[in-house]
Design an enzyme around this catalytic site. Structure first.
Site, mmCIF file in Angstrom:
data_model
loop_
_atom_site.group_PDB
_atom_site.id
_atom_site.type_symbol
_atom_site.label_atom_id
_atom_site.label_comp_id
_atom_site.label_asym_id
_atom_site.label_seq_id
_atom_site.Cartn_x
_atom_site.Cartn_y
_atom_site.Cartn_z
ATOM 1 N N CYS A 114 0.813 -1.168 -0.105
ATOM 2 C CA CYS A 114 0.152 0.180 -0.092
ATOM 3 C C CYS A 114 0.761 1.223 0.012
ATOM 4 O O CYS A 114 0.497 2.394 -0.440
ATOM 5 C CB CYS A 114 -0.853 -0.112 1.060
ATOM 6 S SG CYS A 114 -1.947 -1.587 1.285
ATOM 7 N N HIS A 250 -3.461 6.770 0.146
ATOM 8 C CA HIS A 250 -3.817 5.578 -0.231
ATOM 9 C C HIS A 250 -5.230 5.031 -0.142
ATOM 10 O O HIS A 250 -5.900 5.420 0.879
ATOM 11 C CB HIS A 250 -2.984 4.429 0.424
ATOM 12 C CG HIS A 250 -3.359 2.914 0.228
ATOM 13 N ND1 HIS A 250 -3.754 2.262 -0.821
ATOM 14 C CD2 HIS A 250 -3.808 2.102 1.272
ATOM 15 C CE1 HIS A 250 -4.186 1.212 -0.829
ATOM 16 N NE2 HIS A 250 -4.295 1.104 0.486
ATOM 17 N N ASN A 280 -9.799 -1.062 -3.603
ATOM 18 C CA ASN A 280 -8.542 -0.962 -3.291
ATOM 19 C C ASN A 280 -7.526 -1.691 -4.114
ATOM 20 O O ASN A 280 -7.559 -3.016 -4.160
ATOM 21 C CB ASN A 280 -8.445 -1.256 -1.692
ATOM 22 C CG ASN A 280 -7.265 -1.104 -1.154
ATOM 23 O OD1 ASN A 280 -5.926 -1.169 -1.717
ATOM 24 N ND2 ASN A 280 -6.964 -1.374 0.430
#
Length: 323
Positions: A114, A250, A280
């Site tokens: 991430c 993020h 995501n």
């Protein structure tokens, strides 16, 4: 010489799984709207037979199509992924051949999640400003859905697949286009977002080899660590929250992002929330969100943008950039 982000290409695989599809296929007691309220996600793109390098190639080709002659100028390729094609060789070497890059182009993989784009960007800045490279191609590509257990609603409702290709180049300027980085690691959190038994270390106490995520622990880590990170980034640049024109974090899920926005007291109109149609996508989430903000005209040339990555590892990092 200073390093600057010149352009970003991206690619999302064509297959889409909507919330309605997941509710029906998994037999969930949740509704599609329940999933959206919990995650901020309505659909996610997922691979079928494609691998991370395939997505990366498509993202890079989009970038090259917009920037004629760039292919021949790339002298350093960084491929960031936690779902690389092979254990060895480096997927970056495969990409060098597939993309037709020069044989005098360096090519390396970095295994980061991430915060991967932030780490890759810090490497690109260092390579350019130390005169090792002139044009760096940073590809982030993830196929996390290959690791997800089909009936795990906590991960399948969140993660998607995708790739970005970012061109970072040198420029003759005294202005700082990519500011100082603040980076960090706490390996004590490694077990909270992990895929067991897919590498050389076999954990005989854990039979599963799918993605495991402890959502509450990651949420707590984020709320404790990221406000401190933002404070340190601002201190390094001698700035305040009000000096930043736009924030791209993020894109983990809307629940976490909204809590961070409130805790940091960032005006909502300056805080990017762009995962509704992608989910995501791990290391590719920041550059994708940044490029789409540019396309929506929310980010314009000369603006100061804070980029922040955090998650698997635990790992985190951030910086302030100017386009």
């Amino acid at each position: 010489m200073k390093a600057v982000i010149q352009d970003i290409g991206y690619y999302l695989p064509p297959k889409v799984e909507t919330n309605e599809y997941l509710v029906d296929e998994m037999g969930l007691s949740w509704t599609a709207d329940d999933i959206f309220k919990k995650t901020g996600i309505k659909q996610r793109h997922v691979v079928e037979d494609e691998c991370a390098s395939d997505l990366g190639v498509s993202a890079a080709e989009e970038l090259f199509n917009r920037n004629k002659g760039l292919r021949e100028q790339i002298d350093y390729l960084i491929f960031c992924s936690q779902s690389s094609d092979y254990v060895l060789p480096a997927t970056a070497c495969v990409l060098q051949k597939t993309l037709g890059l020069s044989k005098y182009c360096a090519a390396i993989d970095i295994n980061q999640g991430c915060s991967g784009f932030i780490y890759g960007l810090s490497l690109a800045k260092g390579l350019i400003e130390s005169c090792v490279a002139t044009n760096v191609l940073l590809i982030t590509a993830e196929t996390y859905t290959k690791y997800i257990q089909k009936m795990d609603k906590s991960t399948r409702t969140i993660f998607g697949d995708g790739a970005t290709a970012t061109w970072i180049s040198s420029c003759n300027s005294e202005d700082e286009y990519i500011g100082s980085f603040v980076l960090g690691t706490d390996g004590r959190g490694a077990e909270n977002l992990i895929v067991h038994n897919r590498g050389a270390r076999i954990d005989r106490e854990v039979e599963d080899n799918h993605l495991f995520m402890d959502g509450p622990e990651i949420f707590q880590f984020t709320l404790i660590t990221i406000p401190k990170l933002v404070k340190n980034i601002l201190a390094k640049g001698n700035m305040t929250i009000d000096d930043i024109d736009y924030f791209v974090f993020h894109q983990a899920n809307a629940f976490i992002l909204k809590h961070l926005c409130t805790k940091l007291k960032v005006p909502k109109e300056k805080f990017c929330l762009d995962l509704e149609n992608t989910g995501n996508i791990v290391s590719a989430s920041i550059p994708l969100a940044l490029q789409r903000a540019i396309e929506r005209n929310e980010v314009k040339r000369g603006m100061k943008i804070m980029l922040v990555g955090f998650g698997v590892g635990y790992s985190w990092g951030g910086c302030i950039v100017k386009l």
